[in-house]
Design a protein around this motif. Structure first.
Motif, PDB file in Angstrom:
ATOM      1  N   ARG A  85      69.606 -17.257  30.045  1.00 11.04           N
ATOM      2  CA  ARG A  85      68.898 -16.182  29.378  1.00 11.04           C
ATOM      3  C   ARG A  85      69.649 -15.871  28.086  1.00 11.04           C
ATOM      4  N   MET A 106      69.921 -10.603  27.721  1.00 11.26           N
ATOM      5  CA  MET A 106      69.497 -10.712  29.127  1.00 11.26           C
ATOM      6  C   MET A 106      70.525 -11.548  29.885  1.00 11.26           C
ATOM      7  N   HIS A 112      71.271 -13.912  33.341  1.00 11.66           N
ATOM      8  CA  HIS A 112      70.628 -14.628  34.450  1.00 11.66           C
ATOM      9  C   HIS A 112      71.276 -14.229  35.774  1.00 11.66           C
TER      10      HIS A 112
END
Lengths: 360, 255
Positions: A338, A342, A344
């Motif tokens: 990500r 963001m 993961h």
């Protein structure tokens, strides 16, 4: 065992810098690393070890303060986060050229541009492939815990002086902001001016009658000399590769598939390895600790053992290029991750492994 | 009388300052840089500060100042000399630290570093040579280029409507509480050079007091960039630069 404390990564590295005998810290506030400067200002090392702590007017000024201090042989440090590191790149290139020891902390946030203040690993290229102008490399350490934030401050200074070069600790917003138990090493006294004159005979400490004047510069208008200088730098980088490449093997001995991940992503991938193993998938994790020099030989060896590798990074895939170079086409190498702040999850990584590598 | 009878210590009336290296100066004949270098080095020599002084060279015509000065020196990135000097002085408070900068370096790209080093009251000396032009890169408009003055990037003269106004940075830093001594000199005549040297001597003396930053501007010429012979360039400087950048003390310590 030294002193145990519960600390943020940013606080741990600040405390470790004081304990490592750092002479000067020059910084500028930026999220998510402002705790480094805040911590140093709160513990007032200028009253204990004599370490100078100064908030500069900009990241540009802070890195150039480091140039001046390092040029005097003093142990100096700066820290910032992605946009601020971009501003420091001019100074970093000059310091690489002038062969000055420096510890730089990058607590990476999502980019490009002002991006986000959330964690990311999108500055791998900038840290390992240049960032500033010219033929140079940084020694790049990637901590995966608050403990390593502290330990790598000391190791980073050692490497900076061993190779007379800027060293970067490539961390991120997770490692910088999270709190963990940290075992702090015992304080090392700052070097005296006499010790600096002895160990850094190149430094500008005042021209005495017993030596030629010392000049700190990255300029040579004679191209033949400049080429030789760059060749000498390259020899130093090759020596780093031979003597100080660092990595960690996690469940690699019997692995059929391999994750390659550093820093926070490696922490996430450790969980993925546990979950995969519970499902009967023989998964291992190779964690590069130095991103330059990159553990090319180790990955090349593992390419003869596993069926596929997944480079898991909080970016669009930057380190994956170095993994592919090491593997050299022997087995499939893909990226998952990500980006933009963001993060993961272990489950997302496992799902990606199954769809891209195992089923791919 | 033969030559060897004349060359004797008792007959010596002029000599190269011992702190000049053997490297021939790279400045254009007639340029003021060499004289300012000499006055600084003479002062360091006379005060016995060779081992105590660390200098910082800029980017610009004096980028190679470290090749001519027999003291420990650092060469800074463009405009950043005051940042280097800040750290050098704070980490070596017992040393004498100075920067040597031109107008482009100090008053354009390095404005932030200049203002903030002055405002923090760093105990350093800034030597600022203002010739109103970028000399080394071939005569482009500088922050201190006079209105109407022709340069390669203001070929029809500096139009302040389009290109903005010259920056009187010396007057500006004099307002800051961190500056201790701010003065403007020139080196185009022996009398001016003697006066300039006195200012340099004072600045080194003041650095011992830890009272703040000493900012010494030298209005100078650039005969190559101005496209004038050396003598004419000095005349042009007196007629045009001095009215805009008047010589004299701007801020003196209240001792």
């Amino acid at each position: 065992m030294g002193e145990l404390r519960l600390m943020k990564g940013n606080e741990a590295i600040a405390e470790a810098a004081v304990r490592a005998g750092c002479d000067g810290y020059f910084g500028y506030p930026i999220t998510p690393q402002s705790e480094v400067l805040e911590y140093l200002m709160s513990v007032k090392p200028y009253e204990t070890t004599g370490m100078v702590v100064l908030q500069a007017e900009s990241e540009v000024s802070a890195i150039n303060m480091c140039y001046g201090g390092a040029g005097c042989g003093k142990m100096v440090m700066t820290s910032s986060s992605s946009p601020g590191i971009s501003l420091k790149m001019e100074g970093i290139s000059y310091m690489a050229g002038a062969e000055l020891p420096l510890l730089i902390l990058n607590v990476v946030r999502g980019g490009p541009g002002l991006g986000t203040i959330q964690p990311s690993q999108c500055d791998y290229f900038q840290a390992t492939k240049g960032g500033g102008h010219g033929d140079y490399r940084l020694y790049v350490l990637a901590p995966a815990s608050v403990q390593e934030m502290a330990d790598f401050a000391k190791l980073g200074f050692e490497m900076a002086y061993k190779y007379r070069t800027p060293v970067m600790i490539l961390s991120d917003g997770i490692i910088g902001q999270m709190m963990e138990k940290v075992d702090l090493f015992d304080p090392i006294p700052r070097r005296t001016n006499e010790e600096i004159i002895k160990t850094c005979p190149w430094a500008t400490t005042g021209k005495t009658a017993n030596r030629e004047r010392n000049i700190i510069t990255s300029l040579d208008l004679d191209s033949a000399k400049q080429e030789k200088h760059v060749f000498d730098l390259d020899a130093k980088y090759k020596r780093m590769q031979a003597e100080d490449t660092r990595f960690e093997r996690i469940m690699c001995d019997d692995a059929e598939y391999l994750l390659v991940a550093y820093g926070s992503s490696a922490r996430i991938c450790q969980k993925t390895v546990d979950v995969a193993r519970a499902e009967g998938i023989k998964l291992g994790l190779l964690r590069p600790i130095t991103l330059f020099p990159f553990p090319t030989d180790e990955i090349s060896k593992l390419a003869g053992q596993v069926k596929g590798m997944l480079s898991v990074e909080m970016s669009l895939g930057q380190m994956v290029e170095d993994v592919r170079l090491a593997v050299n086409g022997k087995i499939p190498v893909e990226h998952y991750g990500r980006t933009g702040g963001m993060i993961h999850t272990p489950a997302e990584v496992l799902a990606a492994l199954k769809s891209i590598i195992i089923g791919g | 009388m033969e030559m060897k009878d004349i060359i004797k210590p008792e007959n010596l009336v002029f000599k190269k300052t011992s702190l000049f290296t053997e490297k021939p100066l790279s400045y254009c004949p007639g340029c003021g840089h060499g004289t300012v270098h000499r006055l600084i080095l003479e002062t360091i020599e006379e005060m016995g500060l060779q081992a105590e002084t660390i200098g910082v060279a800029p980017v610009g015509c004096s980028v190679l100042a470290y090749e001519f000065m027999d003291i420990d020196m650092q060469q800074a990135a463009h405009g950043r000399a005051p940042a280097l000097a800040t750290a050098i002085k704070r980490l070596h408070p017992e040393k004498f630290v100075f920067t040597y900068q031109g107008d482009g370096d100090l008053a354009a790209i390095g404005t932030a570093e200049t203002i903030h080093a002055c405002n923090r009251g760093e105990n350093i000396i800034i030597f600022f040579v203002n010739n109103g032009i970028y000399g080394m890169t071939g005569g482009q408009m500088a922050p201190t280029t006079l209105p109407g003055m022709k340069t390669s990037t203001s070929p029809f003269g500096r139009d302040t409507e389009i290109m903005g106004n010259p920056l009187k940075i010396t007057e500006l830093v004099a307002h800051l509480p961190g500056t201790y001594y701010v003065t403007r000199n020139a080196v185009h005549t022996p009398a001016a050079a003697r006066k300039a040297k006195k200012a340099i001597q004072k600045a080194f003396e003041y650095q011992k007091l830890n009272k703040g930053l000493c900012f010494l501007e030298f209005v100078s010429n650039c005969n190559s960039g101005w496209k004038l012979p050396p003598v004419k360039s000095n005349e042009w400087m007196v007629e045009n630069m001095f009215p805009y950048y008047p010589l004299g003390d701007i801020k003196v310590p209240s001792l």
